[in-house]
Write a protein that holds these residues in place. Structure first.
Motif, short mmCIF file in Angstrom:
data_model
loop_
_atom_site.label_atom_id
_atom_site.label_comp_id
_atom_site.label_asym_id
_atom_site.label_seq_id
_atom_site.Cartn_x
_atom_site.Cartn_y
_atom_site.Cartn_z
N TRP A 1 30.87 -62.38 80.58
CA TRP A 1 29.48 -62.19 81.03
C TRP A 1 29.13 -60.59 81.25
O TRP A 1 27.98 -60.13 80.76
N PRO A 2 29.91 -60.30 82.28
CA PRO A 2 29.48 -58.49 82.36
C PRO A 2 29.75 -57.73 81.12
O PRO A 2 28.86 -56.79 80.90
N ALA A 3 30.70 -57.86 80.45
CA ALA A 3 30.74 -57.35 79.04
C ALA A 3 29.68 -57.58 78.08
O ALA A 3 29.17 -56.50 77.46
N LEU A 4 29.24 -58.71 78.00
CA LEU A 4 28.12 -58.77 77.44
C LEU A 4 26.71 -58.22 77.72
O LEU A 4 26.06 -57.48 76.88
N ALA A 5 26.54 -58.21 78.99
CA ALA A 5 25.41 -57.36 79.63
C ALA A 5 25.36 -56.03 79.17
O ALA A 5 24.55 -55.12 78.85
N LEU A 6 26.89 -55.26 79.45
CA LEU A 6 26.97 -53.99 78.91
C LEU A 6 26.73 -53.87 77.58
O LEU A 6 25.95 -52.71 77.34
N SER A 7 27.20 -54.40 76.65
CA SER A 7 27.11 -54.32 75.29
C SER A 7 25.61 -54.41 74.84
O SER A 7 25.18 -53.38 74.16
N VAL A 8 24.82 -55.44 75.39
CA VAL A 8 23.48 -55.39 75.02
C VAL A 8 22.62 -54.22 75.49
O VAL A 8 21.86 -53.73 74.90
N THR A 9 23.01 -53.81 76.68
CA THR A 9 22.24 -52.58 77.28
C THR A 9 22.55 -51.21 76.33
O THR A 9 21.65 -50.76 75.83
N VAL A 10 23.65 -51.17 76.10
CA VAL A 10 24.23 -50.01 75.28
C VAL A 10 23.62 -50.18 73.81
O VAL A 10 23.07 -49.04 73.44
N LEU A 11 23.65 -51.12 73.23
CA LEU A 11 23.04 -51.28 72.03
C LEU A 11 21.64 -51.18 72.00
O LEU A 11 21.37 -50.54 71.19
N SER A 12 21.04 -51.61 73.19
CA SER A 12 19.29 -51.37 73.22
C SER A 12 19.15 -49.71 72.83
O SER A 12 18.03 -49.23 72.20
N PHE A 13 19.93 -49.01 73.72
CA PHE A 13 19.48 -47.63 73.89
C PHE A 13 19.93 -46.94 72.27
O PHE A 13 19.28 -46.10 71.84
N ILE A 14 21.20 -47.38 71.58
CA ILE A 14 21.29 -46.84 70.35
C ILE A 14 20.60 -47.44 69.52
O ILE A 14 19.95 -46.46 68.48
N MET A 15 19.99 -48.44 69.64
CA MET A 15 18.93 -49.04 68.46
C MET A 15 17.62 -48.12 68.86
O MET A 15 16.80 -47.90 67.67
#
Lengths: 337, 556
Positions: A307-321
């Motif tokens: 769960w925390p890994a998912l939160a991290l991935s989604v946040t980072v992916l949003s900034f890169i997108m």
């Protein structure tokens, strides 16, 4: 100016002297004239007054707001920021009130994601952990843009020894792997004894500014050779004011793109450092710390780590997108056809 | 190959329509276009940028950009309808039957391959390389006029000058003996004397080989001189076509009439032979008459600029860009500096603007030597001498609205308050015939000619006495160019301006200049009044330059 290794004029000079009278065909060529009604004559170089005036930023915004990539990433980022600022709105559970009897339990009423090894609510910890990640990402980006941008702009604009010195310094920083360098810096007594969000931000800034300095330098060098810079100098604007008023505003586009993408990368870097135990102190709730402490239960309860890994991935992916979408809007040429 | 038939058109385009799909909706780039080329004939398509001339020609070899499509009409090559023919067939035709010479010699040769390899590639692709490919390559290059062709074939593109590269491209285009050669602005990037040579050579070669040529150009004079038949395109449509000289001497469509009147190479003669009123009506440039009584506002003496070229570590060689240049400019007149690329004319302009320090010599403005003054004196000087640059896309800051662009000089020199500055901006816009609503716009919304007007308005903001035009009209289409030249002439009359006009185009010089300095290799080789230079050139170099103006001899 390079010398021409080959001559431009090849034929004898005399050949150019003949009088040219045009060609006359032996065939009959019809003289066709289009009807004026079909080919109306327009004013030479007419000004179109109907369209709404648009600056470059307004045009970029127009193309941006239609892009699905931008809409999705912007919504996600707004959500993450809202969570970071007002965590209380998203959960009423106290992330620090942990009961060991709940350890590693699955989802229960009021605890949608279950409990950690220490018996804390996973959902609440993710919500409260967002703040540290966002703060580190945001402040590192701000400092990197200020320091890297200023040094890069000065080096690119004035060139000479300043540029040479800066180029060598950035080379040195590029040669150091971020993680290795950060581990060493974080072990310095001054940092080790005062672990906080700020020590992480300072460490990441030290390793982040050279990249932005390089990008800025390139953009400034491109902009400083434009005619409008020369025109402003001819108007009597001083060299430094030209840099501030014309060169820097025209170099902003790549800086904005890189800054947006880097923000996501700094969040990952913070999580990595925290995971390795040299980032944020365990007293500060953060996704990196949670991932680190979930290691021990990875085999039996992977959800605690997921769960925390998912939160991290989604946040980072949003900034890169978001960075990608902004790049497309600011520089339509780079879009893949 | 099909049988040769002299009476059947080699290429026939009927009612051609081409549409581009863009995010803003379809753009109808070409409508109702028709033209025919007989075997061995040279046909020129003339038009300004965006008229659809290149698009029409490219459609004949199926090289339209990905979003472009033929949406109507027919393209018939040698009796075969190739409008919607398969890719395979088009590839067979390319090179073998239809050759192509692209526009920009700088970017159309692959820099990592030797010239010879690139020619061989073409021969191979069309199965013509055979056993003696090397000799064949040398032969083809020699035909295109490259001396020592066998050695040259082993060189890389960067070792070639612009003219040489264009010759190599012509060699590639003609390597497989096509029956039709499409030449898309083949010489627009080259100096006039080189242009003349290359076109002369191309003409001789295609006549020998019996190749038909489709020449695409923006220059009506050049088209009339090189082609038997001229097709004039305007906004995607063919407005007039017919025998070249007939079109030039007796244009029927109002657009062609405008084009003939505005073309500098033709107009310079025309001004003497036709009545002025007729020419003015059709957007021609009217050359003003100045009294020569004024004092010298600019005096340049023994100006020299030496650049250090870095060769290797610690070593450098001197390159003299400007060599002992002396001239003066009379108040209220126009002095032109003419020269080909690399002659040092723009370096002179930058030194006169005090943006570049001369190595030796003096620049006096109004009796005061400027190049040794402190920055504070220069600040006052800058108010009185203003530049207009060549590239209308580069000389305006894209981040500044038109209002801010024109207001900037007033602000820098602390003139007026915001209210009076706003009025001044409106007044300046009306000087350059732009509506005052333009001030809310941004440069990217304006055309090249309009941007150049804004650049002029900004230059005028401080009420300067001297304006330095560095190739100020070179990037513009002829009609727009004529419009800007007329505007400059009118402003000179009303405001008593002095122009120093830097250009490579002698034809433009004749339209506006009172005095001319001809520069070659950093030196002034001829300096006299415009009439004197044009009617009685003293130097071989000046005569060559004059002789190379395309179409200059056609309208007598």
């Amino acid at each position: 100016m390079p010398e021409n290794p080959t001559p431009e004029i090849i034929e004898p000079e005399g050949a150019a002297q003949r009088i040219r009278s045009g060609k006359v065909s032996t065939r009959k060529i019809e003289h066709y004239v289009a009807r004026l009604e079909d080919t109306p004559l327009q004013d030479v170089d007419k000004v179109d007054e109907s369209a709404v005036p648009l600056s470059m930023w307004a045009q970029a915004w127009r193309s941006l707001r239609k892009q699905p990539l931008f809409i999705i990433s912007a919504i996600l980022i707004l959500l993450v920021i809202a969570v970071a600022v007002f965590p209380q709105l998203f959960t009423h559970t106290d992330p620090t009130s942990c009961t060991l009897s709940n350890a590693r339990k699955g989802p229960a009423a009021g605890h949608p994601l279950g409990f950690t090894f220490q018996g804390c609510d996973i959902y609440a910890r993710i919500i409260f952990g967002a703040r540290a990640s966002v703060l580190v990402g945001l402040f590192t980006t701000i400092f990197v843009v200020i320091i890297g941008g200023a040094l890069g702009a000065l080096a690119g604009y004035y060139g000479g020894w300043l540029d040479a010195v800066l180029a060598r310094i950035t080379d040195i920083f590029f040669a150091l792997p971020l993680i290795l360098g950060a581990i060493i810096i974080m072990q310095l007594p001054a940092f080790r004894d005062n672990k906080s969000i700020w020590t992480v931000i300072i460490t990441l800034t030290i390793f982040g500014w050279p990249q932005l300095a390089r990008i800025t330098r390139g953009a400034v060098i491109e902009a400083k050779n434009s005619d409008y810079v020369m025109a402003s100098r001819a108007l009597g604007l001083s060299k430094f004011k030209t840099l501030v008023k014309h060169v820097v505003p025209n170099s902003l586009a790549p800086i904005i793109v890189i800054a947006t993408i880097s923000l996501g990368i700094y969040i990952v870097a913070e999580a990595t450092l925290s995971f390795l135990g040299v980032g944020l102190p365990p007293s500060i709730m953060s996704w990196g710390n949670d991932i680190a402490s979930a290691q021990i239960s990875l085999r039996n309860n992977p959800a605690i780590l997921m769960w925390p890994a998912l939160a991290l991935s989604v946040t980072v992916l949003s900034f890169i997108m978001l960075g990608d979408a902004v790049r497309d809007a600011l520089d339509p040429k780079s879009r893949k056809g | 190959m099909s049988t040769f038939d002299a009476d059947r058109p080699l290429l026939e385009i009927k009612d051609l329509a081409i549409t581009f799909n863009t995010p803003e909706g379809p753009v109808y780039a070409v409508r109702n276009a028709h033209l025919s080329i007989m075997p061995g004939e040279t046909v020129a398509i003339v038009g300004e940028s965006g008229s659809g001339k290149s698009t029409t020609a490219l459609s004949a070899i199926g090289l339209l950009p990905g979003n472009g499509k033929v949406t109507g009409g027919q393209i018939i090559f040698d009796g075969e309808d190739i409008t919607n023919v398969s890719d395979k067939r088009i590839i067979e035709l390319r090179g073998n039957s239809i050759g192509m010479v692209p526009q920009d010699p700088m970017s159309n040769l692959n820099p990592v391959w030797k010239i010879g390899f690139q020619v061989k590639e073409t021969l191979k692709a069309n199965g013509l390389a055979g056993d003696n490919a090397k000799e064949r390559v040398a032969e083809v290059l020699a035909e295109a006029g490259l001396p020592n062709a066998a050695t040259r074939a082993n060189q890389y593109p960067h070792e070639f000058s612009g003219g040489m590269r264009q010759r190599a491209l012509i060699a590639i285009g003609l390597a497989c003996r096509p029956r039709l050669l499409i030449a898309d602005e083949p010489t627009s990037a080259l100096d006039v004397t080189v242009q003349q040579q290359i076109l002369d050579h191309l003409e001789r070669l295609t006549t020998e080989l019996g190749t038909a040529v489709l020449l695409i150009t923006h220059d009506l004079g050049l088209a009339a001189e090189r082609a038997e038949k001229v097709v004039v395109m305007y906004k995607g449509q063919v407005v007039e076509s017919g025998p070249a000289l007939e079109i030039l001497r007796n244009p029927k469509h109002p657009y062609t009439q405008r084009l003939v009147a505005s073309a500098p190479s033709l107009a310079s003669k025309r001004l003497q032979t036709h009545s002025l009123n007729e020419a003015v009506e059709a957007n021609a440039v009217e050359k003003p008459v100045h009294s020569k009584a004024g004092d010298d506002v600019l005096e340049i003496k023994n100006l020299t600029k030496v650049f250090k070229l870095r060769k290797s570590l610690g070593k450098s060689i001197d390159f003299t860009a400007v060599d002992d240049v002396t001239f003066s400019v009379k108040r209220g007149t126009t002095t032109a500096i003419v020269g080909e690329s690399g002659s040092g004319k723009s370096t002179v302009a930058q030194m006169v603007l005090n943006l570049l320090k001369p190595t030796a010599g003096t620049i006096s403005f109004d009796g005061m030597v400027m190049n040794e003054q402190p920055e504070s004196e220069l600040f006052k000087f800058r108010r009185r001498v203003q530049p207009i640059f060549q590239d209308p896309y580069g000389s305006l800051d894209p981040m500044y609205s038109i209002y801010r662009t024109i207001e900037e000089p007033l602000r820098i020199h602390g003139m007026g308050d915001s209210k009076s500055r706003q009025n001044r901006v409106k007044e300046l816009l009306s000087h350059v015939s732009m509506p005052s609503s333009t001030m809310y716009r941004f440069p990217n919304e304006l055309s090249g000619g309009q941007r150049q007007r804004i650049a002029i308005a900004r230059a005028l903001a401080l009420q300067p006495e001297v304006i330095i035009c560095d190739e100020a009209v070179s990037a513009l289409d002829v009609l727009v160019q004529a419009q800007i030249l007329n505007l400059l002439n009118e402003l000179q009359k009303n405001l008593g301006l002095t122009y120093l006009f830097i250009t490579h185009d002698l034809a433009v010089v004749r339209q506006i200049a009172d005095d001319v300095c001809v520069m070659q290799h950093g030196k002034i080789v001829e300096h006299s009044s415009t009439d004197e230079v044009f009617n009685n050139p003293q130097q071989e170099y000046t005569r060559n330059l004059l002789g190379a103006i395309p179409g200059a001899t056609l309208l007598i």
